[in-house]
Design a protein around this motif. Sequence first.
Motif, PDB file in Angstrom:
ATOM      1  N   VAL A  27       0.837  -1.202   0.000  1.00  0.00           N
ATOM      2  CA  VAL A  27       0.000   0.000   0.000  1.00  0.00           C
ATOM      3  C   VAL A  27       0.873   1.254   0.000  1.00  0.00           C
ATOM      4  CG1 VAL A  27      -1.651   1.345   1.364  1.00  0.00           C
ATOM      5  CG2 VAL A  27      -2.005  -1.100   1.040  1.00  0.00           C
ATOM      6  N   ALA A  28       1.968   1.232   0.749  1.00  0.00           N
ATOM      7  CA  ALA A  28       2.876   2.379   0.757  1.00  0.00           C
ATOM      8  C   ALA A  28       3.474   2.611  -0.630  1.00  0.00           C
ATOM      9  CB  ALA A  28       3.985   2.161   1.787  1.00  0.00           C
ATOM     10  N   VAL A  29       3.859   1.540  -1.307  1.00  0.00           N
ATOM     11  CA  VAL A  29       4.386   1.661  -2.673  1.00  0.00           C
ATOM     12  C   VAL A  29       3.320   2.237  -3.595  1.00  0.00           C
ATOM     13  CG1 VAL A  29       5.149   0.339  -4.688  1.00  0.00           C
ATOM     14  CG2 VAL A  29       6.110  -0.158  -2.432  1.00  0.00           C
ATOM     15  N   MET A  30       2.095   1.755  -3.453  1.00  0.00           N
ATOM     16  CA  MET A  30       0.995   2.259  -4.270  1.00  0.00           C
ATOM     17  C   MET A  30       0.785   3.757  -4.025  1.00  0.00           C
ATOM     18  SD  MET A  30      -1.538   1.531  -6.378  1.00  0.00           S
ATOM     19  CE  MET A  30      -3.261   1.939  -6.778  1.00  0.00           C
ATOM     20  N   GLY A  31       0.826   4.165  -2.759  1.00  0.00           N
ATOM     21  CA  GLY A  31       0.661   5.576  -2.446  1.00  0.00           C
ATOM     22  C   GLY A  31       1.743   6.431  -3.083  1.00  0.00           C
ATOM     23  N   LEU A 132     -14.575  -4.815  -4.147  1.00  0.00           N
ATOM     24  CA  LEU A 132     -13.519  -4.645  -5.135  1.00  0.00           C
ATOM     25  C   LEU A 132     -14.046  -3.815  -6.299  1.00  0.00           C
ATOM     26  CD1 LEU A 132     -10.664  -5.492  -6.204  1.00  0.00           C
ATOM     27  CD2 LEU A 132     -11.831  -7.411  -7.321  1.00  0.00           C
ATOM     28  N   PRO A 133     -13.398  -2.694  -6.627  1.00  0.00           N
ATOM     29  CA  PRO A 133     -13.901  -1.855  -7.728  1.00  0.00           C
ATOM     30  C   PRO A 133     -13.757  -2.559  -9.072  1.00  0.00           C
ATOM     31  CG  PRO A 133     -11.776  -1.049  -6.956  1.00  0.00           C
ATOM     32  CD  PRO A 133     -12.194  -2.118  -5.996  1.00  0.00           C
ATOM     33  N   ALA A 134     -14.661  -2.219  -9.982  1.00  0.00           N
ATOM     34  CA  ALA A 134     -14.618  -2.804 -11.323  1.00  0.00           C
ATOM     35  C   ALA A 134     -13.617  -2.084 -12.213  1.00  0.00           C
ATOM     36  CB  ALA A 134     -16.008  -2.756 -11.952  1.00  0.00           C
ATOM     37  N   GLY A 135     -13.254  -0.862 -11.852  1.00  0.00           N
ATOM     38  CA  GLY A 135     -12.298  -0.074 -12.626  1.00  0.00           C
ATOM     39  C   GLY A 135     -11.790   1.066 -11.775  1.00  0.00           C
ATOM     40  N   ARG A 136     -10.829   1.819 -12.314  1.00  0.00           N
ATOM     41  CA  ARG A 136     -10.229   2.890 -11.519  1.00  0.00           C
ATOM     42  C   ARG A 136     -10.846   4.258 -11.761  1.00  0.00           C
ATOM     43  NH1 ARG A 136      -6.173   1.215 -15.060  1.00  0.00           N
ATOM     44  NH2 ARG A 136      -5.647   2.661 -16.743  1.00  0.00           N
ATOM     45  N   HIS A 137     -11.640   4.391 -12.810  1.00  0.00           N
ATOM     46  CA  HIS A 137     -12.184   5.696 -13.158  1.00  0.00           C
ATOM     47  C   HIS A 137     -13.184   6.164 -12.105  1.00  0.00           C
ATOM     48  CE1 HIS A 137     -10.150   5.439 -16.953  1.00  0.00           C
ATOM     49  NE2 HIS A 137     -10.737   4.282 -17.222  1.00  0.00           N
ATOM     50  N   GLY A 138     -13.044   7.427 -11.703  1.00  0.00           N
ATOM     51  CA  GLY A 138     -13.930   8.003 -10.708  1.00  0.00           C
ATOM     52  C   GLY A 138     -13.491   7.778  -9.276  1.00  0.00           C
ATOM     53  N   LEU A 139     -12.406   7.049  -9.068  1.00  0.00           N
ATOM     54  CA  LEU A 139     -11.918   6.783  -7.714  1.00  0.00           C
ATOM     55  C   LEU A 139     -10.888   7.827  -7.308  1.00  0.00           C
ATOM     56  CD1 LEU A 139     -11.339   2.905  -7.821  1.00  0.00           C
ATOM     57  CD2 LEU A 139     -13.361   4.132  -7.014  1.00  0.00           C
ATOM     58  N   THR A 140     -10.945   8.254  -6.065  1.00  0.00           N
ATOM     59  CA  THR A 140      -9.901   9.121  -5.533  1.00  0.00           C
ATOM     60  C   THR A 140      -8.679   8.271  -5.200  1.00  0.00           C
ATOM     61  OG1 THR A 140     -10.592   8.853  -3.228  1.00  0.00           O
ATOM     62  CG2 THR A 140     -11.678  10.591  -4.520  1.00  0.00           C
ATOM     63  N   ASP A 141      -7.556   8.934  -4.941  1.00  0.00           N
ATOM     64  CA  ASP A 141      -6.364   8.190  -4.540  1.00  0.00           C
ATOM     65  C   ASP A 141      -6.623   7.408  -3.256  1.00  0.00           C
ATOM     66  OD1 ASP A 141      -5.038   9.119  -6.734  1.00  0.00           O
ATOM     67  OD2 ASP A 141      -3.707  10.490  -5.642  1.00  0.00           O
ATOM     68  N   HIS A 142      -7.359   8.011  -2.327  1.00  0.00           N
ATOM     69  CA  HIS A 142      -7.666   7.298  -1.081  1.00  0.00           C
ATOM     70  C   HIS A 142      -8.509   6.061  -1.362  1.00  0.00           C
ATOM     71  CE1 HIS A 142      -9.809   6.391   2.701  1.00  0.00           C
ATOM     72  NE2 HIS A 142      -8.673   6.760   3.269  1.00  0.00           N
ATOM     73  N   ASP A 143      -9.466   6.180  -2.278  1.00  0.00           N
ATOM     74  CA  ASP A 143     -10.281   5.024  -2.651  1.00  0.00           C
ATOM     75  C   ASP A 143      -9.399   3.894  -3.185  1.00  0.00           C
ATOM     76  OD1 ASP A 143     -12.628   6.378  -2.004  1.00  0.00           O
ATOM     77  OD2 ASP A 143     -12.957   7.073  -4.066  1.00  0.00           O
ATOM     78  N   GLU A 153      -3.865  -8.093  -4.213  1.00  0.00           N
ATOM     79  CA  GLU A 153      -3.487  -8.246  -5.617  1.00  0.00           C
ATOM     80  C   GLU A 153      -4.663  -8.061  -6.560  1.00  0.00           C
ATOM     81  OE1 GLU A 153      -1.262 -11.626  -6.732  1.00  0.00           O
ATOM     82  OE2 GLU A 153       0.356 -11.296  -5.293  1.00  0.00           O
ATOM     83  N   ALA A 154      -5.845  -8.479  -6.146  1.00  0.00           N
ATOM     84  CA  ALA A 154      -7.016  -8.325  -7.016  1.00  0.00           C
ATOM     85  C   ALA A 154      -7.244  -6.856  -7.350  1.00  0.00           C
ATOM     86  CB  ALA A 154      -8.252  -8.920  -6.345  1.00  0.00           C
ATOM     87  N   ALA A 155      -7.055  -5.971  -6.367  1.00  0.00           N
ATOM     88  CA  ALA A 155      -7.220  -4.538  -6.615  1.00  0.00           C
ATOM     89  C   ALA A 155      -6.090  -3.992  -7.478  1.00  0.00           C
ATOM     90  CB  ALA A 155      -7.291  -3.786  -5.289  1.00  0.00           C
ATOM     91  N   LEU A 156      -4.872  -4.469  -7.265  1.00  0.00           N
ATOM     92  CA  LEU A 156      -3.750  -4.017  -8.089  1.00  0.00           C
ATOM     93  C   LEU A 156      -3.978  -4.362  -9.554  1.00  0.00           C
ATOM     94  CD1 LEU A 156      -0.765  -5.061  -5.795  1.00  0.00           C
ATOM     95  CD2 LEU A 156      -1.489  -2.723  -6.296  1.00  0.00           C
ATOM     96  N   ARG A 157      -4.539  -5.530  -9.819  1.00  0.00           N
ATOM     97  CA  ARG A 157      -4.797  -5.937 -11.204  1.00  0.00           C
ATOM     98  C   ARG A 157      -5.835  -5.038 -11.872  1.00  0.00           C
ATOM     99  NH1 ARG A 157      -2.418 -10.767 -12.321  1.00  0.00           N
ATOM    100  NH2 ARG A 157      -1.813 -12.044 -10.527  1.00  0.00           N
ATOM    101  N   VAL A 158      -6.743  -4.494 -11.084  1.00  0.00           N
ATOM    102  CA  VAL A 158      -7.769  -3.601 -11.629  1.00  0.00           C
ATOM    103  C   VAL A 158      -7.237  -2.180 -11.783  1.00  0.00           C
ATOM    104  CG1 VAL A 158     -10.004  -2.511 -11.146  1.00  0.00           C
ATOM    105  CG2 VAL A 158      -9.700  -4.964 -10.733  1.00  0.00           C
ATOM    106  N   LEU A 159      -6.488  -1.708 -10.790  1.00  0.00           N
ATOM    107  CA  LEU A 159      -6.156  -0.288 -10.706  1.00  0.00           C
ATOM    108  C   LEU A 159      -4.852   0.087 -11.400  1.00  0.00           C
ATOM    109  CD1 LEU A 159      -7.161   0.222  -6.961  1.00  0.00           C
ATOM    110  CD2 LEU A 159      -8.507   0.806  -8.992  1.00  0.00           C
ATOM    111  N   VAL A 160      -3.805  -0.697 -11.211  1.00  0.00           N
ATOM    112  CA  VAL A 160      -2.494  -0.365 -11.804  1.00  0.00           C
ATOM    113  C   VAL A 160      -1.839  -1.637 -12.338  1.00  0.00           C
ATOM    114  CG1 VAL A 160      -1.999   1.768 -10.527  1.00  0.00           C
ATOM    115  CG2 VAL A 160      -1.515  -0.443  -9.466  1.00  0.00           C
TER     116      VAL A 160
END
Length: 208
Positions: A27-31, A132-143, A153-160
């Motif tokens: 999460v820190a790396v993602m931030g 788990l979000p379906a995509g990254r559009h419309g999400l804030t960085d905090h989201d 990992e499931a979220a990483l595959r969707v978001l980045v």
Amino acid sequence: MSADTAIRLQPHEIALLRGGPRAAVTVAVMGLHLRGAVEAGRPRTMRASEAVTADAVPGQSPSPLPPLENAVRASLHEPCGLRTLVKRSDVRLAVALMRIPLAEAGLLRWPLLGPTRAARRHVRALREAHALPAGRHGLTDHDKLLAVALHGEAALRVLVPRFALRAGLIQRAEVAGKGLLRHSPRGGDAPFHGRSWYSCGSSGGGSD
């Protein structure tokens, strides 16, 4: 304890309760990546970037990094993979300091510092409240950080997906059989022999 209690945990703290130090460092790396402060390095590694952070305001100093993110960025002056990063002394110290208030709040057990039942209930309630979000559009960085904290990992595959794969935060997905992607030609599509496959960069649309 429920997701609506007065306890307000940061995404990296939630990740620590859910998946331990590796999840918190992810999460820190993602931030840092969202701030433009970390980029993929050599294959399966990451490194600090000299780019201006995303929340910087011209003429003003950027907002200070959380202690764990600060330790992670300082440890990435040379490219390294996630496994090595988690073992760096500064990162281990930052994680240890994170654990103290969580233990005092009754969310980690002494002396082994595993999550308590209350912590597991809290994380479970958050996962139910934040699917788990379906995509990254419309999400804030905090989201996005919260999604990675709760779903890994499931979220990483969707978001980045591209960054996560290149930086070694996730494994390449293999659908059509063990070793298919490893033996596929570089720079082109693998031949189709009646089986289908995909790479994790195909989800989410657009670039990271």
